[in-house]
Design an enzyme around this catalytic site. Structure first.
Site, PDB file in Angstrom:
ATOM      1  CB  SER A 105      -0.898   0.019   1.242  1.00 38.57           C
ATOM      2  OG  SER A 105      -1.528   1.272   1.392  1.00 38.57           O
ATOM      3  CE1 TYR A 162      -3.721  -2.394   5.169  1.00 35.23           C
ATOM      4  CE2 TYR A 162      -3.260  -0.220   4.258  1.00 35.23           C
ATOM      5  CZ  TYR A 162      -3.584  -1.556   4.071  1.00 35.23           C
ATOM      6  OH  TYR A 162      -3.768  -2.043   2.799  1.00 35.23           O
TER       7      TYR A 162
END
Length: 248
Positions: free
Chosen positions: A146, A159
């Site tokens: 990501s 995250y």
């Protein structure tokens, strides 16, 4: 003469195979000729995927598995070894968002769960499947990362940290396998029309985002034997590769 499919005869493990990117990648890889070893938690969703792959003429083996089950990941490697003796493709797609919160407010159990799925499970997959990938003439390991691993957005701490750790894990594996036929690629899909994105951005119009089916053809290309780059990050939005340099 029928043109040979790009993944014909290849064995591909896809984690998080029943939703989002994993679901469409599994279908696309099966259509490209791969036998899909579909890994996900929910038996019913796996069976629906299996029905669709088989209806399109593909082949699939279902593995109901929670990726926090380390011994289960070990058994996965053993089962693949017994049946095929090798693995050609690992698409490590499964991941969770966790809590969007200031770091000081994140609960320990939430932090641990994100790290368990996004980092530790992928290390366990490498540990279990590396010997099988090395038996392939062209093993491919693809890890879904990501952009937050680099942008480090406020409140996305668990995250972002997990994806940064995942990239370090993948790059280390790329360095360790640079003299083998294995190629290791990280993928930044960008903002995409997935359940995870909707969880993170509930006010966003999903119709403004790419559909997860759109990245599937690129993942097929990255998994193909003729893709020869390793230790690279593929940015889906720009279709560009960020190249790293493994140590000599």
């Amino acid at each position: 003469m029928t043109e040979k499919k790009p993944l014909a005869g290849r064995i591909a493990v896809v984690t998080g195979a029943t939703r989002g990117i994993g679901y469409f990648a599994a279908k696309a890889m099966a259509e490209a000729g791969a036998h899909i070893v579909a890994v996900a938690r929910t038996q019913g969703a796996l069976e629906e995927l299996d029905d669709e792959i088989r209806a399109a003429g593909g082949a699939c083996t279902l593995v109901p598995l929670d990726l926090t089950d380390g011994p289960g990941i070990d058994r996965l490697g053993g089962a693949i070894n017994e049946r095929w003796g090798r693995l050609d493709i690992l698409l490590a797609n499964a991941g969770i968002l966790g809590t969007l919160s200031p770091l000081g407010h994140v609960q320990a159990k939430d932090w641990d769960k994100v790290m368990a799925i996004n980092v530790t499970a992928n290390w366990r997959l490498i540990r279990s499947l590396d010997p099988l990938l090395k038996r392939s003439e062209s093993g491919r390991a693809i890890f879904i990362s990501s952009g937050v691993a680099h942008s480090l957005k406020p409140f996305w701490g668990p995250y972002a940290v997990s994806k940064a750790a995942l990239e370090a894990l993948a790059r280390t594996y790329a360095h360790e396998t640079q003299k083998s036929p294995i190629k290791v690629v990280m993928v930044d899909p960008g903002a995409m029309r997935t359940a995870m994105r909707a969880q993170a951005m509930p006010g966003e119009d999903p119709e403004t985002l790419p559909h997860p089916s759109e990245i599937a053809p690129d993942l097929v290309k990255l998994a193909a034997p003729d893709f020869e780059q390793s230790d690279v990050l593929f940015d889906f939005r720009s279709k560009a590769f960020q190249n790293f340099h493994a140590p000599a």
